[in-house]
Design a protein around this motif. Structure first.
Motif, PDB file in Angstrom:
ATOM      1  N   ASP A 108      38.791  44.443  32.587  1.00 29.01           N
ATOM      2  CA  ASP A 108      40.156  44.949  32.502  1.00 29.01           C
ATOM      3  C   ASP A 108      41.149  43.893  32.992  1.00 29.01           C
ATOM      4  O   ASP A 108      40.928  43.242  34.018  1.00 29.01           O
ATOM      5  N   ALA A 109      42.242  43.736  32.264  1.00 30.60           N
ATOM      6  CA  ALA A 109      43.250  42.732  32.617  1.00 30.60           C
ATOM      7  C   ALA A 109      43.889  43.029  33.967  1.00 30.60           C
ATOM      8  O   ALA A 109      44.225  42.116  34.714  1.00 30.60           O
ATOM      9  N   GLY A 110      44.050  44.303  34.291  1.00 26.46           N
ATOM     10  CA  GLY A 110      44.622  44.671  35.588  1.00 26.46           C
ATOM     11  C   GLY A 110      43.763  44.194  36.746  1.00 26.46           C
ATOM     12  O   GLY A 110      44.278  43.764  37.780  1.00 26.46           O
ATOM     13  N   LEU A 111      42.451  44.249  36.574  1.00 26.62           N
ATOM     14  CA  LEU A 111      41.543  43.776  37.619  1.00 26.62           C
ATOM     15  C   LEU A 111      41.662  42.265  37.801  1.00 26.62           C
ATOM     16  O   LEU A 111      41.698  41.769  38.930  1.00 26.62           O
ATOM     17  N   ILE A 112      41.753  41.548  36.719  1.00 27.20           N
ATOM     18  CA  ILE A 112      41.894  40.094  36.810  1.00 27.20           C
ATOM     19  C   ILE A 112      43.228  39.741  37.475  1.00 27.20           C
ATOM     20  O   ILE A 112      43.294  38.863  38.326  1.00 27.20           O
ATOM     21  N   ARG A 113      44.291  40.445  37.097  1.00 29.37           N
ATOM     22  CA  ARG A 113      45.600  40.200  37.728  1.00 29.37           C
ATOM     23  C   ARG A 113      45.549  40.506  39.218  1.00 29.37           C
ATOM     24  O   ARG A 113      46.131  39.784  40.030  1.00 29.37           O
ATOM     25  N   LEU A 114      44.855  41.584  39.585  1.00 24.92           N
ATOM     26  CA  LEU A 114      44.723  41.940  41.001  1.00 24.92           C
ATOM     27  C   LEU A 114      43.966  40.864  41.773  1.00 24.92           C
ATOM     28  O   LEU A 114      44.378  40.475  42.869  1.00 24.92           O
ATOM     29  N   ILE A 115      42.899  40.352  41.200  1.00 27.83           N
ATOM     30  CA  ILE A 115      42.115  39.295  41.852  1.00 27.83           C
ATOM     31  C   ILE A 115      42.967  38.045  42.045  1.00 27.83           C
ATOM     32  O   ILE A 115      42.954  37.421  43.108  1.00 27.83           O
TER      33      ILE A 115
ATOM     34  N   ILE B 185      47.454  29.592  41.869  1.00 30.88           N
ATOM     35  CA  ILE B 185      48.717  29.433  41.152  1.00 30.88           C
ATOM     36  C   ILE B 185      48.664  28.162  40.309  1.00 30.88           C
ATOM     37  O   ILE B 185      49.072  28.158  39.140  1.00 30.88           O
ATOM     38  N   VAL B 186      48.150  27.108  40.895  1.00 27.08           N
ATOM     39  CA  VAL B 186      48.015  25.843  40.152  1.00 27.08           C
ATOM     40  C   VAL B 186      47.050  26.036  38.987  1.00 27.08           C
ATOM     41  O   VAL B 186      47.331  25.590  37.865  1.00 27.08           O
ATOM     42  N   ALA B 187      45.947  26.734  39.214  1.00 30.80           N
ATOM     43  CA  ALA B 187      44.973  26.978  38.154  1.00 30.80           C
ATOM     44  C   ALA B 187      45.591  27.813  37.038  1.00 30.80           C
ATOM     45  O   ALA B 187      45.334  27.573  35.855  1.00 30.80           O
ATOM     46  N   TYR B 188      46.434  28.792  37.388  1.00 33.27           N
ATOM     47  CA  TYR B 188      47.095  29.615  36.380  1.00 33.27           C
ATOM     48  C   TYR B 188      48.017  28.766  35.515  1.00 33.27           C
ATOM     49  O   TYR B 188      48.010  28.881  34.292  1.00 33.27           O
ATOM     50  N   VAL B 189      48.805  27.915  36.152  1.00 34.25           N
ATOM     51  CA  VAL B 189      49.733  27.065  35.400  1.00 34.25           C
ATOM     52  C   VAL B 189      48.964  26.094  34.509  1.00 34.25           C
ATOM     53  O   VAL B 189      49.334  25.888  33.343  1.00 34.25           O
ATOM     54  N   VAL B 190      47.896  25.520  35.031  1.00 34.06           N
ATOM     55  CA  VAL B 190      47.078  24.606  34.229  1.00 34.06           C
ATOM     56  C   VAL B 190      46.471  25.348  33.036  1.00 34.06           C
ATOM     57  O   VAL B 190      46.492  24.848  31.905  1.00 34.06           O
ATOM     58  N   ALA B 191      45.953  26.559  33.276  1.00 33.41           N
ATOM     59  CA  ALA B 191      45.385  27.345  32.179  1.00 33.41           C
ATOM     60  C   ALA B 191      46.451  27.702  31.155  1.00 33.41           C
ATOM     61  O   ALA B 191      46.195  27.713  29.953  1.00 33.41           O
TER      62      ALA B 191
ATOM     63  N   ASP C  89      48.568  41.379  25.503  1.00 32.32           N
ATOM     64  CA  ASP C  89      48.432  41.818  26.890  1.00 32.32           C
ATOM     65  C   ASP C  89      48.883  40.697  27.813  1.00 32.32           C
ATOM     66  O   ASP C  89      48.083  39.968  28.376  1.00 32.32           O
ATOM     67  N   ARG C  90      50.194  40.554  27.974  1.00 30.81           N
ATOM     68  CA  ARG C  90      50.711  39.457  28.776  1.00 30.81           C
ATOM     69  C   ARG C  90      51.841  39.943  29.656  1.00 30.81           C
ATOM     70  O   ARG C  90      52.603  40.811  29.268  1.00 30.81           O
ATOM     71  N   TRP C  91      51.914  39.362  30.843  1.00 27.98           N
ATOM     72  CA  TRP C  91      53.036  39.603  31.744  1.00 27.98           C
ATOM     73  C   TRP C  91      53.867  38.336  31.856  1.00 27.98           C
ATOM     74  O   TRP C  91      55.066  38.363  31.737  1.00 27.98           O
ATOM     75  N   ILE C  92      53.200  37.235  32.120  1.00 30.55           N
ATOM     76  CA  ILE C  92      53.915  35.960  32.250  1.00 30.55           C
ATOM     77  C   ILE C  92      53.514  35.042  31.105  1.00 30.55           C
ATOM     78  O   ILE C  92      54.299  34.790  30.209  1.00 30.55           O
ATOM     79  N   GLY C  93      52.294  34.542  31.153  1.00 31.01           N
ATOM     80  CA  GLY C  93      51.874  33.585  30.134  1.00 31.01           C
ATOM     81  C   GLY C  93      50.732  34.057  29.267  1.00 31.01           C
ATOM     82  O   GLY C  93      50.340  33.385  28.325  1.00 31.01           O
ATOM     83  N   GLY C  94      50.147  35.214  29.574  1.00 25.28           N
ATOM     84  CA  GLY C  94      49.033  35.718  28.792  1.00 25.28           C
ATOM     85  C   GLY C  94      47.678  35.190  29.221  1.00 25.28           C
ATOM     86  O   GLY C  94      46.680  35.456  28.560  1.00 25.28           O
TER      87      GLY C  94
END
Length: 79
Positions: A30-37, A50-56, A13-18
């Motif tokens: 639900d992954a869609g809810l997390i992506r929406l948030i 965005i920085v937190a996403y890249v770090v994760a 279940d990944r769009w960019i990095g999973g």
């Protein structure tokens, strides 16, 4: 025996990095809810998401495609 949940990037279940898919697997949300948030939070000025996403993405290990430890079954011969 229960298996312990691990926070790891999703391979399915990944769009960019999973990262969002892995967080959804870990939390049961639900992954869609997390992506929406994440998207709304980023748009509303929480650019640090965005920085937190890249770090994760860098820190979180990628999910093991074969969690049982067994190698994948060989593909049937094609004709």
């Amino acid at each position: 025996m229960t298996t312990q949940k691990r926070l790891q990037r999703s391979d399915d279940d990944r769009w960019i990095g999973g990262v969002c898919g892995g967080l959804a697997d870990y939390t049961g949300v639900d992954a869609g809810l997390i992506r929406l948030i994440v998207a709304v939070g980023t748009i509303l000025g929480f650019g640090s998401l965005i920085v937190a996403y890249v770090v994760a993405w860098v820190i979180m290990p990628k999910a093991d495609p074969h969690p049982s430890g067994e190698p994948p079954a060989p593909a049937p011969p094609s004709e």
